[in-house]
Design a protein around this motif. Structure first.
Motif, PDB file in Angstrom:
ATOM      1  N   SER A 134     -94.152  38.986 -34.615  1.00  0.00           N
ATOM      2  CA  SER A 134     -94.100  39.063 -33.147  1.00  0.00           C
ATOM      3  C   SER A 134     -92.959  38.205 -32.590  1.00  0.00           C
ATOM      4  O   SER A 134     -92.359  38.546 -31.566  1.00  0.00           O
ATOM      5  CB  SER A 134     -95.437  38.680 -32.535  1.00  0.00           C
ATOM      6  OG  SER A 134     -95.660  37.315 -32.691  1.00  0.00           O
ATOM      7  N   MET A 187     -98.141  37.756 -39.165  1.00  0.00           N
ATOM      8  CA  MET A 187     -98.311  38.397 -37.857  1.00  0.00           C
ATOM      9  C   MET A 187     -97.498  37.668 -36.779  1.00  0.00           C
ATOM     10  O   MET A 187     -96.841  38.289 -35.946  1.00  0.00           O
ATOM     11  CB  MET A 187     -99.796  38.411 -37.458  1.00  0.00           C
ATOM     12  CG  MET A 187    -100.612  39.394 -38.258  1.00  0.00           C
ATOM     13  SD  MET A 187    -102.373  39.089 -38.082  1.00  0.00           S
ATOM     14  CE  MET A 187    -102.687  39.946 -36.551  1.00  0.00           C
ATOM     15  N   GLN A 188     -97.556  36.352 -36.836  1.00  0.00           N
ATOM     16  CA  GLN A 188     -96.823  35.574 -35.831  1.00  0.00           C
ATOM     17  C   GLN A 188     -95.319  35.771 -35.964  1.00  0.00           C
ATOM     18  O   GLN A 188     -94.620  36.009 -34.985  1.00  0.00           O
ATOM     19  CB  GLN A 188     -97.155  34.088 -35.996  1.00  0.00           C
ATOM     20  CG  GLN A 188     -98.521  33.735 -35.478  1.00  0.00           C
ATOM     21  CD  GLN A 188     -98.768  32.252 -35.628  1.00  0.00           C
ATOM     22  OE1 GLN A 188     -98.436  31.470 -34.746  1.00  0.00           O
ATOM     23  NE2 GLN A 188     -99.329  31.877 -36.753  1.00  0.00           N
ATOM     24  N   LEU A 189     -94.868  35.672 -37.230  1.00  0.00           N
ATOM     25  CA  LEU A 189     -93.423  35.822 -37.459  1.00  0.00           C
ATOM     26  C   LEU A 189     -92.947  37.183 -36.974  1.00  0.00           C
ATOM     27  O   LEU A 189     -91.896  37.297 -36.327  1.00  0.00           O
ATOM     28  CB  LEU A 189     -93.109  35.631 -38.950  1.00  0.00           C
ATOM     29  CG  LEU A 189     -93.283  34.188 -39.439  1.00  0.00           C
ATOM     30  CD1 LEU A 189     -93.275  34.125 -40.952  1.00  0.00           C
ATOM     31  CD2 LEU A 189     -92.177  33.298 -38.861  1.00  0.00           C
ATOM     32  N   GLY A 237     -99.688  33.965 -40.426  1.00  0.00           N
ATOM     33  CA  GLY A 237     -98.274  33.583 -40.376  1.00  0.00           C
ATOM     34  C   GLY A 237     -97.384  34.804 -40.265  1.00  0.00           C
ATOM     35  O   GLY A 237     -96.465  34.854 -39.428  1.00  0.00           O
TER      36      GLY A 237
END
Lengths: 143, 559
Positions: B356, B352-354, B350
């Motif tokens: 990016s 990492m996604q946020l 989560g």
């Protein structure tokens, strides 16, 4: 024609993690895919939504495995035993790359098993796959 | 804990390897009381009133018989006393045999058999005296003469038995050769019977009783000397060499034996007189003392075995408990590592996604500083993900073995090396003469790949040479991966196999520090060893053993 199909295939994401759900939605928007998108937070909610669908709108389910209340595998078993839901196309989308989970999921006739960590940080690749999938693959029709 | 509970038991055995003192006093008392009684005027002789034949003729038949019985009372007493001793000898041999089967101590078996043979000879002597086996010799000569022979035989066979045991140079436990033992037993019994029978049929036995001399029965001096020597020197020496309750009783048994011979040699002047009777009575005790000693030794040995069994059971129980605990804690640890790394990965993803998405959304007006922060954030989350993956891999080591596969080692190593994309300046020398081997491919490949990968990754220069060797050993194979890198200081040789151990900051060389820990755990699964050879200046050799195919098959069948 493609427009018709977009209308007829809805995406049901069964996922307890908000960030992953946002990721899927973000990827859909980014690809400008117009399919109806619904999200359930666990297996029980997912089943309710599947059972409430209008008859002419097949769902394509993106299913997480580790969820509270009802896990993905449990939900899959119920889908396959239910004559109304048994033809549902299900892709498993999970963090688990455990062989035990993979075998259990494929035993319930899933269309594919995707490990989240093997994707890039967004779900772009997955959305491309699904885009191709429903362009080429015939959906099951109701009898 | 176990030592503490065992030591009192050992002390107890040391002090109880003797007959109790009251036993000795009782034996002494029994030996002297008959003699004291005679001093006090009690007559212990059998009646020897001759039958009046004229009176006999006028009596009814049953009354005649009563008189004959009265006349024979000495012979009856003699028979009863002799036979009592013989019965004890019979019991002794059976008890000795059962004692041998639980203790494996040859002393009791051999001495028990010797006592029984002596008892048999006494029995033949009695049968001859009672004319129950054919006899022509005069009883006045036959009884004292065969008695003396029996006593000599008794003393000699006991001495022989003890000498036989002493000749075994301290080792008196072991498997008896029952064939030899049985044959010599039967042989001796036949010889004993032969001697008695020969004496009984002889009409020229020497004179044995000299009522007017100080030594009334000189033939009994020989056994007296033998018993004295045995009781004073030989048997105590044997007891010191091989302490046991039975050996101690054997020493004590020499007291009644000597007393028997004193009464005979210096006292008895005629058949069935009181010294004759006392001697025969005391001879019962000469047999009873070793029998009681054997009985006590038997009880003692049995208790000792029992406490050994109990101690072993306690140890076994403790061991079982520890094994269960160890298995449980190992399983918990494995489960913990698995669940922790598994569940920690979801929120990490989560983040990492946020990160990016944020980068994506603000990429048009982002400051350089912010860009750097976001890049660092990515690298750190990726590192955490790698750590978790490696922890997961570590916890899974040994769960699956894969299949047996026949591989060409040199080709496998070369392929592995190529797949790792080594920098251009690196070269591989694969020094493997072995042809194809059949083995568990997956774990062996993982070990080799990690070692080759380490050698390349941690090499300080752009150019380097790797050498991989493999040889066969007695137990399987030995592999070595050698590099010409910076080496590892000897003080680090141990810790590099721990989990999350790195010798350089992770910002310098990206790595979780799990590689060697995974290798170690993997090799431990197959009972293999890995060693590091490096002076910390130049070059490192990682050497590990690998089992042969049969060993591997055996190990994996267990799991």
């Amino acid at each position: 024609m493609t427009i018709d199909q977009y209308k007829t295939v809805s995406i049901l994401l069964v996922e307890d993690d908000d960030v992953d759900a946002m990721g899927v939605e973000r990827a859909l928007n980014k690809m400008k895919l117009a399919n109806p998108f619904l999200r359930a937070r666990d297996g029980i909610e997912g089943l309710e939504m599947l059972r409430a669908k209008p008859a002419d709108h097949p769902y394509l389910v993106l299913l997480d495995l580790n969820m509270p209340r009802m896990s993905g595998i449990e939900m899959l078993k119920i889908i396959r035993e239910d004559p109304l839901l048994t033809r549902t196309i299900v892709f498993v989308l999970t963090t688990s790359d455990d062989d035990i989970d993979k075998v259990a999921a494929y035993n319930e006739h899933i269309a594919g098993y995707v490990v989240k960590t093997k994707l890039d940080t967004d779900f772009g690749e997955l959305m491309q796959l699904l885009d191709h999938y429903w362009r080429l693959v015939e959906m099951p029709t109701d009898e | 804990m176990d030592i503490a509970t065992n030591s009192p038991a050992i002390n107890a055995t040391n002090t109880s390897l003797k007959m109790p003192p009251y036993f000795l006093y009782t034996v002494l008392a029994i030996c002297f009381i008959p003699y004291l009684l005679t001093l006090m005027g009690v007559n212990l002789a059998s009646s020897s009133k001759p039958v009046d034949l004229q009176q006999l003729a006028g009596l009814a038949e049953h009354q005649q018989l009563d008189l004959y019985f009265a006349r024979l009372s000495g012979a009856f007493t003699h028979t009863i006393l002799e036979w009592t001793a013989f019965c004890i000898a019979i019991m002794t041999v059976f008890l000795a045999a059962s004692h041998y089967f639980i203790s494996k101590n040859l002393t009791t078996l051999i001495i028990g058999a010797a006592l029984f043979l002596a008892g048999c000879m006494d029995a033949f002597h009695t049968l001859a005296a009672d004319r129950l086996i054919e006899a022509v010799a005069d009883n006045r000569d036959l009884v004292p003469f065969t008695w003396a022979i029996c006593r000599v035989f008794n003393a000699l066979i006991l001495i022989g038995g003890v000498m036989l045991l002493l000749s075994r140079s301290g080792d008196i436990t072991g498997k008896a050769d029952f064939k030899v033992l049985g044959l010599s037993f039967i042989g001796t019994a036949v010889v004993a019977y032969g001697i008695i029978s020969y004496c009984a049929l002889s009409d020229s036995l020497p004179q044995t009783q000299f009522p007017d001399n100080i030594i009334t029965r000189p033939y009994d001096v020989v056994p007296l000397v033998l018993y004295l020597v045995s009781g004073l020197f030989l048997f105590p020496y044997f007891y010191r060499r091989n302490p046991s309750v039975f050996a101690h009783a054997l020493v004590i048994a020499m007291i009644p034996e000597v007393m028997v011979e004193m009464h005979m040699a210096f006292g008895s002047t005629a058949l069935f007189d009181q010294h004759f009777n006392i001697a025969h009575f005391l001879k019962i005790f000469a047999y009873a003392v070793p029998f009681l000693g054997l009985l006590m030794d038997y009880i003692h040995t049995y208790q000792q075995k029992q406490s050994e069994v109990e101690a072993r059971e306690r140890t076994q129980q403790a061991l079982n408990k520890y094994t269960v605990e160890l298995e449980r804690s190992n399983k918990e640890l494995n489960d913990f590592a698995y669940v922790a790394s598994h569940d920690l990965k979801a929120p990490l993803r989560g983040i990492m996604q946020l990160a990016s998405w944020i980068e994506d959304d603000i990429k048009d007006d982002i400051k350089d500083q912010t860009r750097e922060y976001i890049a660092l954030m990515h690298s750190r989350t990726r590192r955490l993900e790698q750590l978790l993956n490696d922890l997961l891999a570590f916890s899974r080591v040994g769960r699956k073995h894969g299949d047996f596969k026949t591989i060409g080692l040199a080709a496998t190593v070369t392929d592995l090396y190529q797949l790792l994309n080594p920098p251009l300046g690196f070269s591989l020398h694969c020094d493997i003469k072995l042809s194809a081997i059949t083995t568990l491919f997956v774990p062996l490949e993982q070990v080799l790949r990690n070692l080759i990968n380490n050698a390349i990754k941690h090499h300080p220069n752009d150019t380097g040479t790797l050498r991989v060797t493999a040889i066969t050993t007695d137990t399987g194979y030995e592999f070595a991966v050698t590099d010409d890198g910076a080496g590892i200081l000897p003080e680090h040789h141990e810790r590099i196999f721990g989990i999350f151990q790195t010798l350089k900051p992770r910002d310098e060389v990206e790595g979780s520090g799990m590689g060697l820990a995974i290798i170690k755990k993997l090799l431990d699964t197959y009972h293999c060893r890995i060693t590091v050879e490096s002076d910390g200046i130049k070059g490192t050799t990682m050497r590990f053993t690998w089992p042969s195919e049969p060993t591997l098959r055996m190990l994996t069948d267990d799991h």
